[in-house]
Design a protein around this motif. Structure first.
Motif, PDB file in Angstrom:
ATOM      1  N   ALA A   1     -41.731 -64.322  83.145  1.00  0.00           N
ATOM      2  CA  ALA A   1     -41.681 -63.084  84.239  1.00  0.00           C
ATOM      3  C   ALA A   1     -40.183 -62.610  84.041  1.00  0.00           C
ATOM      4  O   ALA A   1     -39.240 -63.231  83.566  1.00  0.00           O
ATOM      5  N   GLY A   2     -40.093 -61.386  84.480  1.00  0.00           N
ATOM      6  CA  GLY A   2     -38.660 -60.526  84.349  1.00  0.00           C
ATOM      7  C   GLY A   2     -38.840 -58.907  84.084  1.00  0.00           C
ATOM      8  O   GLY A   2     -39.815 -58.641  84.247  1.00  0.00           O
ATOM      9  N   GLN A   3     -37.679 -58.397  83.690  1.00  0.00           N
ATOM     10  CA  GLN A   3     -37.486 -57.129  83.557  1.00  0.00           C
ATOM     11  C   GLN A   3     -37.885 -56.966  81.993  1.00  0.00           C
ATOM     12  O   GLN A   3     -36.987 -57.613  81.182  1.00  0.00           O
ATOM     13  N   TYR A   4     -38.200 -56.078  81.461  1.00  0.00           N
ATOM     14  CA  TYR A   4     -38.787 -55.540  80.306  1.00  0.00           C
ATOM     15  C   TYR A   4     -38.506 -53.979  79.890  1.00  0.00           C
ATOM     16  O   TYR A   4     -38.459 -53.286  81.063  1.00  0.00           O
ATOM     17  N   HIS A   5     -38.276 -53.762  78.686  1.00  0.00           N
ATOM     18  CA  HIS A   5     -38.250 -52.277  78.310  1.00  0.00           C
ATOM     19  C   HIS A   5     -39.633 -51.818  77.563  1.00  0.00           C
ATOM     20  O   HIS A   5     -39.810 -52.815  76.594  1.00  0.00           O
ATOM     21  N   PHE A   6     -40.243 -50.750  78.005  1.00  0.00           N
ATOM     22  CA  PHE A   6     -41.086 -50.326  77.346  1.00  0.00           C
ATOM     23  C   PHE A   6     -40.816 -48.955  76.508  1.00  0.00           C
ATOM     24  O   PHE A   6     -40.233 -48.126  76.987  1.00  0.00           O
TER      25      PHE A   6
ATOM     26  N   PRO B   1     -38.522 -48.865  82.220  1.00  0.00           N
ATOM     27  CA  PRO B   1     -38.475 -49.910  82.453  1.00  0.00           C
ATOM     28  C   PRO B   1     -39.873 -50.636  82.707  1.00  0.00           C
ATOM     29  O   PRO B   1     -40.887 -50.042  83.095  1.00  0.00           O
ATOM     30  N   LEU B   2     -40.118 -51.847  82.662  1.00  0.00           N
ATOM     31  CA  LEU B   2     -41.206 -52.587  82.938  1.00  0.00           C
ATOM     32  C   LEU B   2     -40.991 -53.812  83.617  1.00  0.00           C
ATOM     33  O   LEU B   2     -40.391 -54.708  83.058  1.00  0.00           O
ATOM     34  N   THR B   3     -41.740 -54.052  84.857  1.00  0.00           N
ATOM     35  CA  THR B   3     -41.647 -55.327  85.317  1.00  0.00           C
ATOM     36  C   THR B   3     -42.865 -56.394  84.923  1.00  0.00           C
ATOM     37  O   THR B   3     -43.941 -55.756  85.182  1.00  0.00           O
ATOM     38  N   ILE B   4     -42.691 -57.495  84.377  1.00  0.00           N
ATOM     39  CA  ILE B   4     -43.795 -58.565  84.284  1.00  0.00           C
ATOM     40  C   ILE B   4     -43.853 -59.559  85.273  1.00  0.00           C
ATOM     41  O   ILE B   4     -42.527 -60.257  85.450  1.00  0.00           O
ATOM     42  N   GLN B   5     -44.833 -59.693  86.232  1.00  0.00           N
ATOM     43  CA  GLN B   5     -44.819 -60.928  87.000  1.00  0.00           C
ATOM     44  C   GLN B   5     -45.342 -62.167  86.476  1.00  0.00           C
ATOM     45  O   GLN B   5     -46.167 -61.844  85.626  1.00  0.00           O
ATOM     46  N   GLY B   6     -44.931 -63.097  87.094  1.00  0.00           N
ATOM     47  CA  GLY B   6     -45.429 -64.374  86.647  1.00  0.00           C
ATOM     48  C   GLY B   6     -47.032 -64.404  87.072  1.00  0.00           C
ATOM     49  O   GLY B   6     -47.382 -63.905  87.957  1.00  0.00           O
ATOM     50  N   ALA B   7     -47.564 -65.157  85.972  1.00  0.00           N
ATOM     51  CA  ALA B   7     -49.229 -65.427  86.549  1.00  0.00           C
ATOM     52  C   ALA B   7     -49.290 -66.173  87.523  1.00  0.00           C
ATOM     53  O   ALA B   7     -48.581 -67.265  87.792  1.00  0.00           O
ATOM     54  N   ASP B   8     -50.279 -65.873  88.466  1.00  0.00           N
ATOM     55  CA  ASP B   8     -50.752 -66.863  89.587  1.00  0.00           C
ATOM     56  C   ASP B   8     -51.127 -67.889  89.280  1.00  0.00           C
ATOM     57  O   ASP B   8     -50.857 -69.178  89.977  1.00  0.00           O
ATOM     58  N   ALA B   9     -51.852 -68.072  88.125  1.00  0.00           N
ATOM     59  CA  ALA B   9     -52.315 -69.270  87.818  1.00  0.00           C
ATOM     60  C   ALA B   9     -52.784 -69.387  86.382  1.00  0.00           C
ATOM     61  O   ALA B   9     -52.924 -68.286  85.771  1.00  0.00           O
ATOM     62  N   LYS B  10     -53.021 -70.452  85.926  1.00  0.00           N
ATOM     63  CA  LYS B  10     -53.582 -70.530  84.404  1.00  0.00           C
ATOM     64  C   LYS B  10     -55.004 -70.011  84.385  1.00  0.00           C
ATOM     65  O   LYS B  10     -55.689 -70.114  85.279  1.00  0.00           O
ATOM     66  N   VAL B  11     -55.083 -69.394  83.194  1.00  0.00           N
ATOM     67  CA  VAL B  11     -56.315 -68.693  82.944  1.00  0.00           C
ATOM     68  C   VAL B  11     -57.261 -69.624  82.583  1.00  0.00           C
ATOM     69  O   VAL B  11     -57.067 -70.530  81.578  1.00  0.00           O
ATOM     70  N   ALA B  12     -58.410 -69.824  83.386  1.00  0.00           N
ATOM     71  CA  ALA B  12     -59.423 -70.941  83.243  1.00  0.00           C
ATOM     72  C   ALA B  12     -60.548 -70.250  82.483  1.00  0.00           C
ATOM     73  O   ALA B  12     -61.390 -70.976  81.665  1.00  0.00           O
ATOM     74  N   PHE B  13     -60.853 -68.950  82.869  1.00  0.00           N
ATOM     75  CA  PHE B  13     -62.047 -68.230  82.309  1.00  0.00           C
ATOM     76  C   PHE B  13     -61.726 -66.846  81.896  1.00  0.00           C
ATOM     77  O   PHE B  13     -60.746 -66.274  82.454  1.00  0.00           O
ATOM     78  N   LYS B  14     -62.483 -66.138  80.986  1.00  0.00           N
ATOM     79  CA  LYS B  14     -62.417 -64.868  80.691  1.00  0.00           C
ATOM     80  C   LYS B  14     -63.574 -64.196  80.198  1.00  0.00           C
ATOM     81  O   LYS B  14     -64.317 -64.963  79.580  1.00  0.00           O
ATOM     82  N   LEU B  15     -63.880 -62.915  80.623  1.00  0.00           N
ATOM     83  CA  LEU B  15     -64.953 -62.202  80.058  1.00  0.00           C
ATOM     84  C   LEU B  15     -64.172 -61.139  79.238  1.00  0.00           C
ATOM     85  O   LEU B  15     -63.471 -60.354  79.631  1.00  0.00           O
ATOM     86  N   VAL B  16     -64.466 -61.302  78.025  1.00  0.00           N
ATOM     87  CA  VAL B  16     -64.135 -60.161  77.032  1.00  0.00           C
ATOM     88  C   VAL B  16     -64.931 -59.366  76.608  1.00  0.00           C
ATOM     89  O   VAL B  16     -66.191 -59.562  76.108  1.00  0.00           O
ATOM     90  N   PHE B  17     -64.726 -57.936  77.029  1.00  0.00           N
ATOM     91  CA  PHE B  17     -65.698 -56.693  76.783  1.00  0.00           C
ATOM     92  C   PHE B  17     -65.294 -55.955  75.393  1.00  0.00           C
ATOM     93  O   PHE B  17     -64.236 -55.843  75.195  1.00  0.00           O
ATOM     94  N   THR B  18     -66.156 -55.764  74.402  1.00  0.00           N
ATOM     95  CA  THR B  18     -66.223 -55.021  73.299  1.00  0.00           C
ATOM     96  C   THR B  18     -67.310 -54.033  73.104  1.00  0.00           C
ATOM     97  O   THR B  18     -68.438 -54.277  73.123  1.00  0.00           O
ATOM     98  N   GLU B  19     -66.841 -52.883  73.058  1.00  0.00           N
ATOM     99  CA  GLU B  19     -68.104 -51.813  72.616  1.00  0.00           C
ATOM    100  C   GLU B  19     -68.548 -51.745  71.500  1.00  0.00           C
ATOM    101  O   GLU B  19     -67.843 -51.878  70.568  1.00  0.00           O
ATOM    102  N   VAL B  20     -69.791 -51.683  71.690  1.00  0.00           N
ATOM    103  CA  VAL B  20     -70.587 -51.746  70.265  1.00  0.00           C
ATOM    104  C   VAL B  20     -71.743 -50.580  70.126  1.00  0.00           C
ATOM    105  O   VAL B  20     -71.854 -49.907  71.159  1.00  0.00           O
TER     106      VAL B  20
END
Length: 339
Positions: free
Chosen positions: A116-121, A138-157
């Motif tokens: 987390a912190g300040q970034y340049h974009f 400027p770009l602010t990246i906030q810390g993740a609330d929790a570890k990613v346990a699941f993910k749905l990945v979408f890819t157009e076909v």
């Protein structure tokens, strides 16, 4: 006419053709302005242009580009202010390259481990004449609330809807997958939205991670005997379903090709839903609250009674005795112009 005269005439003819060719080239090149830099309209960085993103989610980017000399590439760089983290991506997709006027709209995954912190974009558009325009923010990246346990990945076909399933499924060039991440309780991280084109067809890959970040979703389809106990549903949304008579409705088609042991998955009944193909359909345009559910049945005979048309049943809990071992809730936005 003597040889000397012929040579002189030939020299004059060659010179005329040569300079005519140069003139033509100059004229052709003049069609591409070499000094007009690309212009970038108001660039939205983050949800509602808040220039903020949470680690473990994706960063929304959208803006209009005009390049008189045609787009050659689009570059994005994010680097930490006073730190070492850096991210760079170059877009050379056909939907942008060679175009004069386009809307850039992408979602960039920000890994959950990003500090987390300040970034340049930096957002740079370079045209085919070598001119470049950069927008910085400027770009602010906030810390993740929790570890990613699941993910749905979408890819157009590319695919064709036919009743309750798809024909001629093939990869589509120039597309970027996007994802929705979830914590251990199935709660969406970040804005929890999946933005889809209503008529688009998307491959959905379900991912599950252990404490070390290793993918473990293969446990549900490690062999036929194991997979017989599991099936995925997409609940909620009150979808208009696609059918033989309705060609603009929704389809959710589980479609694994093999089990973890390498044996083939045969027929629609055997599929589980670790990999699915989905279209919302034009009849379901708008926003819907939905949940991807993986259900474990009380007995191995239940799965054989589930057809392709049963994926959105409101009574699936009573109809198919068992337990929802995974439930991932999110918002589905099926709107024109979405990627």
């Amino acid at each position: 006419m003597n040889m000397k005269t012929r040579n002189i005439h030939f020299l004059f003819l060659f010179t005329a053709l040569f300079f005519g060719f140069l003139s033509s080239c100059k004229k052709d090149n003049a069609d591409i302005p070499v000094t007009t830099k690309p212009t970038i309209g108001t660039l939205e960085i983050g949800s509602d242009n808040n220039k903020t993103v949470k680690a473990g989610t994706d960063l929304h980017l959208e803006g209009d580009i005009i390049a008189e000399a045609l787009i050659d590439k689009i570059e994005i760089e994010i680097h930490q202010d006073g730190g070492s983290f850096k991210f760079a991506k170059i877009y050379t997709d056909e939907k942008y390259v060679g175009k004069k006027n386009v809307t850039f709209h992408e979602h960039i995954d920000i890994p959950s481990e990003v500090p987390a912190g300040q970034y340049h974009f930096h957002f740079t558009v370079t045209d085919k004449a070598g001119n470049a325009t950069t927008v910085e923010s400027p770009l602010t990246i906030q810390g993740a609330d929790a570890k990613v346990a699941f993910k749905l990945v979408f890819t157009e076909v590319d695919a064709h809807a036919h009743g309750d399933h798809f024909h001629d499924i093939a990869d589509k060039s120039g597309v970027e997958p996007f994802s929705v991440s979830f914590d251990n309780n199935g709660k969406a991280l970040g804005d929890g939205h999946a933005h889809l084109k209503p008529a688009g067809v998307y491959k959905i890959d379900f991912k599950q991670f252990d404490a070390t970040g290793q993918e473990i979703q293969g446990q549900y389809i490690k062999d036929k005997a194991t997979a017989t106990l599991y099936k995925a549903f997409l609940t909620g949304g009150t979808f208009v379903l696609n059918s033989g008579n309705i060609l603009t409705g929704a389809i959710f088609q589980p479609k694994e090709a093999t089990y973890g042991d390498g044996s083939a998955v045969t027929g629609a009944i055997e599929t589980t839903g670790i990999t699915t193909y989905f279209t919302a359909g034009k009849d379901n345009a708008g926003e819907k609250e939905v949940a991807f559910v993986l259900r474990k049945f009380k007995d191995s005979a239940t799965k054989a009674t589930i057809t392709r048309a049963d994926w959105n049943r409101t009574d699936y809990v009573a109809k198919y005795p068992g337990d929802d071992i995974i439930r991932l809730s999110f918002e589905l936005h099926a709107e024109e112009g979405e990627d």
